[in-house]
Design an enzyme around this catalytic site. Structure first.
Site, PDB file in Angstrom:
ATOM      1  CD  GLU A  90      88.279 -58.487  72.516  1.00 46.01           C
ATOM      2  OE1 GLU A  90      89.436 -58.043  72.319  1.00 46.01           O
ATOM      3  OE2 GLU A  90      88.186 -59.585  73.214  1.00 46.01           O
ATOM      4  CB  CYS A 103      84.124 -63.220  66.128  1.00 46.52           C
ATOM      5  SG  CYS A 103      83.329 -64.152  67.371  1.00 46.52           S
ATOM      6  CB  CYS A 110      76.058 -64.703  78.735  1.00 47.66           C
ATOM      7  SG  CYS A 110      75.062 -66.271  77.889  1.00 47.66           S
ATOM      8  CB  CYS A 114      78.101 -72.636  79.509  1.00 46.56           C
ATOM      9  SG  CYS A 114      76.654 -72.332  78.367  1.00 46.56           S
ATOM     10  CB  CYS A 117      80.991 -70.151  79.123  1.00 46.17           C
ATOM     11  SG  CYS A 117      81.124 -68.439  78.304  1.00 46.17           S
ATOM     12  CB  CYS A 344      94.404 -60.477  77.247  1.00 45.12           C
ATOM     13  SG  CYS A 344      94.219 -59.455  75.972  1.00 45.12           S
TER      14      CYS A 344
END
Ligand code: SAH
Ligand code: SF4
Length: 369
Positions: A90, A103, A110, A114, A117, A344
């Site tokens: 996104e 952004c 990823c 973390c 996250c 969402c």
């Protein structure tokens, strides 16, 4: 077929040189692609017809494929972009009075995992290509212009996007080559022409790549700190086990020698009862004593299945006060586009919607005012 969005300035120059064209051709085509956001080589009207036809046979301008395009009541706009194989990334556009910020994502998923996250929880899918990274900027500018975006600088002929933050999905420094190629396009006068101060890269702390970025393409740097001690950071940001805080702080100091800004921004996610006590703030002050920096406190955005909660507002304010009293400019990240987040949230469970929720919760550094 070559996608012209994949070529950084040296690659575009080489592409035309190999075709026996003069160097100005690369600059001319770059302006068509990255300043006028033209998708059709045939529309590049100041190229002689034979040149245009030959180029059209060898190259295309292939932007991202949009799965969903949503605008929040505050004007924040998000594009969910297809990354193939059921994955999506996104880009988020954040309009403000004096700037338009985009952004951008650098990876689908990823690998760094973390704890707080949800991109990390999804795991790593793949690196985005240069064309997919810079294509987000190309597409946002193009779509905003097509929709008649209102901004004083657009009326003066400048592009809608004035600032870029590499804070979307993924760890940009783990996709170093494609990210640097994209940054070079963002900075190039014949492409987006942004100043280094208007392009910010956020990293969880890949020390060797911070040094490489300093040498190859220094832009404004944000570092996801999130904890003042190795014991706590090892748990929250696992890459800390490889590159602990002392190394990271030293890399930040080295970076500032060549950075366009004379400070690093430390991002610090506020996790209730985990890293938000007064003692943590005081420990942060001693950790960064020798690092010219600012702090940006990010209220944690929860997602399904997370063990964390966001710190209460008063706690965040108290934490901010300690850092400010210690002499450091400290902002609290403003949440933007909440109403889109809410929608969402109702659709959780599908890959695309999880991706969207994750990105939505990481709207970039917007100083509280
Ligand atoms: N991978 C890079 C850039 C993308 S993340 C990095 O980690 O810096 C952008 C910022 O959002 C980082 O500071 C990240 O730690 C933070 N973030 C991740 N998950 C979050 C969440 N659930 N709530 C608030 N901030 C989060
Ligand atoms: Fe990756 Fe950044 Fe998320 Fe950590 S916070 S898992 S580095 S995207």
């Amino acid at each position: 077929m070559i996608n012209l969005l994949d070529l950084d300035p040296p690659a575009l120059a080489a592409f035309f040189a190999n075709r026996g064209e003069k160097p100005f051709r690369a600059r001319q085509v770059s302006r068509w692609v990255h300043q006028r956001f033209v998708a059709d080589v045939g529309a590049m009207t100041d190229l002689a017809k034979p040149s245009r036809e030959a180029l059209a046979a060898a190259a295309i301008v292939q932007g991202p494929s949009v799965i969903r395009d949503t605008t929040a009541t505050d004007g924040t706009r998000k594009w969910l972009l297809d990354a193939g194989n059921g994955n999506a990334v996104e880009s988020v556009y954040i309009p403000e009075d004096d700037r338009g910020t985009l952004c951008i994502s650098s990876q689908a998923g990823c690998a760094l995992d973390c704890a707080f996250c949800s991109t990390g929880k999804q795991g790593f899918n793949r690196n985005l290509t240069t064309g997919e990274i810079v294509g987000q900027l190309w597409h946002a500018n193009r779509a905003l212009l097509a929709d008649g975006v209102k901004a004083a600088w657009v009326a003066q002929g400048r592009a809608p996007i004035t600032n870029v933050v590499m804070m979307g999905m993924g760890e940009p420094l783990a996709n170093f080559d494609n990210v640097v190629r994209s940054l070079k396009l963002m900075l190039d006068d014949n492409a987006y022409g942004l100043s280094r101060r208007r392009v910010t890269l956020s990293t969880s702390g890949l020390v060797p790549q911070i040094d490489r970025l300093r040498d190859e393409c220094p832009v404004a740097l944000a570092v996801s700190l999130h904890a003042p001690t190795d014991a706590l950071r090892d748990r929250l940001v696992p890459i800390n086990r490889v590159h602990p805080l002392a190394e990271l702080m030293a890399a930040c100091v080295r970076y500032i020698e060549k950075a366009p800004r004379d400070f690093v921004t430390f991002e610090y996610v506020m996790l209730d009862g985990v890293n938000d006590a007064d003692t943590h703030a005081h420990a942060l002050l001693s950790l960064v004593r020798d690092v010219p920096c600012k702090f940006n406190l990010i209220p944690f955005n929860p997602f399904p299945g997370t063990e964390f909660r966001v710190s209460p507002r008063a706690r965040i304010a108290a934490f901010q006060r300690i850092l400010a009293d210690g002499g450091f400019v400290t902002t609290i990240r403003k949440t933007r586009g909440d109403d889109i987040d809410a929608a969402c949230g109702q659709l959780a469970g599908q890959v695309h919607d999880r991706t969207k929720r994750r990105l939505a919760s990481r709207i970039p550094v917007v100083a509280a005012r």
